[in-house]
Scaffold this motif. Structure first.
Motif, PDB file in Angstrom:
ATOM      1  N   THR A  25       0.920  -1.229  -0.065  1.00 54.06           N
ATOM      2  CA  THR A  25      -0.012   0.008  -0.030  1.00 54.06           C
ATOM      3  C   THR A  25       0.963   1.146  -0.133  1.00 54.06           C
ATOM      4  O   THR A  25       0.744   2.348  -0.622  1.00 54.06           O
ATOM      5  N   HIS A  26       1.705   1.289   0.743  1.00 52.52           N
ATOM      6  CA  HIS A  26       2.874   2.421   0.957  1.00 52.52           C
ATOM      7  C   HIS A  26       3.532   2.575  -0.672  1.00 52.52           C
ATOM      8  O   HIS A  26       3.757   3.745  -0.741  1.00 52.52           O
ATOM      9  N   ASN A  27       3.821   1.558  -1.369  1.00 61.11           N
ATOM     10  CA  ASN A  27       4.445   1.861  -2.546  1.00 61.11           C
ATOM     11  C   ASN A  27       3.491   1.920  -3.786  1.00 61.11           C
ATOM     12  O   ASN A  27       3.967   2.109  -4.674  1.00 61.11           O
ATOM     13  N   GLY A  28       2.120   1.649  -3.582  1.00 57.20           N
ATOM     14  CA  GLY A  28       1.394   2.032  -4.569  1.00 57.20           C
ATOM     15  C   GLY A  28       1.106   3.596  -4.891  1.00 57.20           C
ATOM     16  O   GLY A  28       2.087   4.470  -4.865  1.00 57.20           O
ATOM     17  N   PRO A  29      -0.118   3.755  -5.473  1.00 61.83           N
ATOM     18  CA  PRO A  29      -1.285   2.932  -5.152  1.00 61.83           C
ATOM     19  C   PRO A  29      -1.455   2.045  -6.546  1.00 61.83           C
ATOM     20  O   PRO A  29      -0.679   2.377  -7.495  1.00 61.83           O
ATOM     21  N   PHE A  30      -1.711   0.562  -6.264  1.00 61.67           N
ATOM     22  CA  PHE A  30      -1.797  -0.604  -7.232  1.00 61.67           C
ATOM     23  C   PHE A  30      -3.239  -0.486  -7.580  1.00 61.67           C
ATOM     24  O   PHE A  30      -4.190  -0.259  -6.766  1.00 61.67           O
ATOM     25  N   TYR A  31      -3.389  -0.854  -8.920  1.00 64.49           N
ATOM     26  CA  TYR A  31      -4.801  -1.364  -9.552  1.00 64.49           C
ATOM     27  C   TYR A  31      -4.742  -2.803  -9.855  1.00 64.49           C
ATOM     28  O   TYR A  31      -3.606  -3.252 -10.272  1.00 64.49           O
ATOM     29  N   HIS A  32      -6.058  -3.301 -10.007  1.00 64.93           N
ATOM     30  CA  HIS A  32      -6.241  -4.874 -10.718  1.00 64.93           C
ATOM     31  C   HIS A  32      -7.213  -4.695 -11.571  1.00 64.93           C
ATOM     32  O   HIS A  32      -8.197  -3.969 -11.602  1.00 64.93           O
ATOM     33  N   ARG A  33      -7.126  -5.887 -12.554  1.00 69.74           N
ATOM     34  CA  ARG A  33      -8.364  -6.061 -13.244  1.00 69.74           C
ATOM     35  C   ARG A  33      -8.329  -7.599 -13.512  1.00 69.74           C
ATOM     36  O   ARG A  33      -7.187  -8.363 -13.789  1.00 69.74           O
ATOM     37  N   VAL A  34      -9.453  -8.170 -13.264  1.00 64.85           N
ATOM     38  CA  VAL A  34      -9.523  -9.534 -13.621  1.00 64.85           C
ATOM     39  C   VAL A  34     -10.134  -9.761 -15.174  1.00 64.85           C
ATOM     40  O   VAL A  34     -11.156  -9.230 -15.338  1.00 64.85           O
ATOM     41  N   THR A  35      -9.556 -10.670 -15.811  1.00 67.19           N
ATOM     42  CA  THR A  35     -10.067 -11.006 -17.167  1.00 67.19           C
ATOM     43  C   THR A  35     -10.547 -12.500 -17.322  1.00 67.19           C
ATOM     44  O   THR A  35     -10.147 -13.029 -16.443  1.00 67.19           O
ATOM     45  N   GLU A  36     -10.867 -12.829 -18.364  1.00 66.56           N
ATOM     46  CA  GLU A  36     -11.295 -14.200 -18.591  1.00 66.56           C
ATOM     47  C   GLU A  36     -10.176 -15.213 -18.678  1.00 66.56           C
ATOM     48  O   GLU A  36     -10.182 -16.286 -18.160  1.00 66.56           O
ATOM     49  N   ASP A  37      -8.955 -14.629 -19.174  1.00 65.75           N
ATOM     50  CA  ASP A  37      -7.849 -15.370 -19.114  1.00 65.75           C
ATOM     51  C   ASP A  37      -6.799 -15.061 -18.029  1.00 65.75           C
ATOM     52  O   ASP A  37      -5.669 -15.684 -17.952  1.00 65.75           O
ATOM     53  N   GLY A  38      -7.142 -14.485 -16.900  1.00 67.37           N
ATOM     54  CA  GLY A  38      -6.207 -14.306 -15.821  1.00 67.37           C
ATOM     55  C   GLY A  38      -6.538 -13.078 -15.328  1.00 67.37           C
ATOM     56  O   GLY A  38      -7.746 -12.570 -14.884  1.00 67.37           O
ATOM     57  N   PHE A  39      -5.392 -12.436 -14.792  1.00 64.22           N
ATOM     58  CA  PHE A  39      -5.539 -10.966 -14.212  1.00 64.22           C
ATOM     59  C   PHE A  39      -4.445 -10.007 -14.522  1.00 64.22           C
ATOM     60  O   PHE A  39      -3.364 -10.495 -15.197  1.00 64.22           O
ATOM     61  N   ARG A  40      -4.454  -8.820 -14.238  1.00 65.66           N
ATOM     62  CA  ARG A  40      -3.224  -7.986 -14.423  1.00 65.66           C
ATOM     63  C   ARG A  40      -3.226  -6.924 -13.358  1.00 65.66           C
ATOM     64  O   ARG A  40      -4.550  -6.440 -12.591  1.00 65.66           O
ATOM     65  N   HIS A  41      -2.172  -6.582 -12.809  1.00 65.46           N
ATOM     66  CA  HIS A  41      -1.941  -5.457 -11.945  1.00 65.46           C
ATOM     67  C   HIS A  41      -1.499  -4.351 -12.304  1.00 65.46           C
ATOM     68  O   HIS A  41      -0.521  -4.486 -13.537  1.00 65.46           O
ATOM     69  N   GLY A  42      -1.672  -3.158 -12.000  1.00 68.69           N
ATOM     70  CA  GLY A  42      -0.911  -1.884 -12.575  1.00 68.69           C
ATOM     71  C   GLY A  42      -0.632  -0.914 -11.770  1.00 68.69           C
ATOM     72  O   GLY A  42      -1.213  -0.945 -10.545  1.00 68.69           O
ATOM     73  N   VAL A  43       0.260  -0.016 -11.866  1.00 66.91           N
ATOM     74  CA  VAL A  43       0.617   1.285 -11.195  1.00 66.91           C
ATOM     75  C   VAL A  43       1.199   2.293 -12.186  1.00 66.91           C
ATOM     76  O   VAL A  43       1.748   1.958 -13.181  1.00 66.91           O
ATOM     77  N   ARG A  44       0.905   3.365 -11.802  1.00 71.45           N
ATOM     78  CA  ARG A  44       1.335   4.653 -12.372  1.00 71.45           C
ATOM     79  C   ARG A  44       2.610   4.996 -12.109  1.00 71.45           C
ATOM     80  O   ARG A  44       2.586   5.209 -10.763  1.00 71.45           O
ATOM     81  N   VAL A  45       3.632   4.939 -12.659  1.00 68.42           N
ATOM     82  CA  VAL A  45       4.908   5.109 -12.260  1.00 68.42           C
ATOM     83  C   VAL A  45       5.156   6.611 -11.746  1.00 68.42           C
ATOM     84  O   VAL A  45       5.064   7.466 -12.543  1.00 68.42           O
ATOM     85  N   LYS A  46       5.663   6.658 -10.405  1.00 68.14           N
ATOM     86  CA  LYS A  46       5.904   7.985  -9.786  1.00 68.14           C
ATOM     87  C   LYS A  46       7.169   8.138  -9.660  1.00 68.14           C
ATOM     88  O   LYS A  46       8.093   7.336  -9.435  1.00 68.14           O
ATOM     89  N   SER A  47       7.657   9.288  -9.404  1.00 70.19           N
ATOM     90  CA  SER A  47       9.189   9.722  -9.242  1.00 70.19           C
ATOM     91  C   SER A  47       9.686   9.105  -7.905  1.00 70.19           C
ATOM     92  O   SER A  47      10.869   8.532  -7.887  1.00 70.19           O
ATOM     93  N   ARG A  48       8.628   8.593  -7.129  1.00 70.38           N
ATOM     94  CA  ARG A  48       9.282   7.855  -5.815  1.00 70.38           C
ATOM     95  C   ARG A  48       9.541   6.649  -6.074  1.00 70.38           C
ATOM     96  O   ARG A  48      10.015   6.025  -5.050  1.00 70.38           O
ATOM     97  N   HIS A  49       8.961   6.080  -7.137  1.00 71.23           N
ATOM     98  CA  HIS A  49       9.328   4.703  -7.660  1.00 71.23           C
ATOM     99  C   HIS A  49      10.493   4.593  -8.303  1.00 71.23           C
ATOM    100  O   HIS A  49      11.154   3.289  -8.499  1.00 71.23           O
ATOM    101  N   CYS A  50      11.502   5.660  -8.435  1.00 69.18           N
ATOM    102  CA  CYS A  50      12.496   5.652  -9.238  1.00 69.18           C
ATOM    103  C   CYS A  50      13.772   5.884  -8.437  1.00 69.18           C
ATOM    104  O   CYS A  50      14.000   6.047  -7.587  1.00 69.18           O
TER     105      CYS A  50
END
Length: 150
Positions: A25-50
Motif C-alpha cells: 500500500t505504501h508503494n502504490g497505489p496499485f490497481y487490478h483487473r480480472v479477465t477471462e484468461d487471468g488477471f493484471r495489476h498496474g501502477v502509474r510510475v511516480k518519481s518516488r518509484h525511481c
C-alpha cells in the motif's frame, strides 16, 4: 505538472486495490483487473518509484513482480504462500508517468510448492520477466466458497 501530482488515470477496467498489506500500500497505489484468461495489476510510475537516474528502481520492479507471482499462486491454489526463490530478468525500464502493468501464472503446483512466472510491461514493451517458487502454507488454505484475491 510532475508525475507525482498526476492523476493515476488507470486504463479502462482497472480498479484500485484496497486489500494490500502495508508495504505494498505504501508503494502504490496499485490497481487490478480480472479477465477471462487471468488477471493484471498496474501502477502509474511516480518519481518516488525511481532511482537517481529517473527510471523505476529495480527493487520496486521486483516487489511488484513478487506480488504478481503471489497473487497467481493464491488464485490457483487458494492457499497463502511464501516466496522461496525469485529470479528476475530486467529487459528495459519504466519512467515516471508511464503505466506499468503485469500478470503472472502458475506453471506447476504440488501439495507443498508452486512454480510460477510473471511479466511486466509498459504498453507492448517488456520491462521485466520473473520466475518464482513459493511454499504453500497448507494450514492457511482458504475454505471453498470464499473469493480469491485479485
Amino acid at each position: 505538472m510532475s508525475a507525482e501530482d498526476q492523476d493515476d488515470n488507470p486504463p479502462e477496467g482497472f480498479t484500485l486495490s484496497t486489500s494490500r498489506g502495508p508495504y505494498t500500500t505504501h508503494n502504490g497505489p496499485f490497481y487490478h483487473r480480472v479477465t477471462e484468461d487471468g488477471f493484471r495489476h498496474g501502477v502509474r510510475v511516480k518519481s518516488r518509484h525511481c532511482n537517481s537516474r529517473g527510471i523505476t528502481h529495480g527493487g520496486m520492479l521486483m516487489a511488484f513482480a513478487d506480488g504478481l507471482l503471489g497473487t497467481a499462486v493464491f488464485r490457483e491454489t487458494k492457499t497463502i504462500a511464501l516466496t522461496i526463490r525469485m529470479n528476475s530478468d530486467f529487459l528495459s525500464s519504466a519512467r515516471p508517468g508511464e503505466w506499468l502493468e503485469g500478470t503472472a501464472r502458475v506453471t506447476r503446483a504440488t501439495r507443498s510448492v508452486a512454480f510460477c512466472e510473471a511479466e511486466l510491461f509498459v504498453g507492448e514493451r517488456p520491462v521485466l520477466k520473473a520466475t518464482g517458487v513459493f511454499k504453500l502454507m497448507g494450514r492457511h488454505k482458504v475454505p471453498d466458497g470464499e473469493p480469491s484475491a485479485s
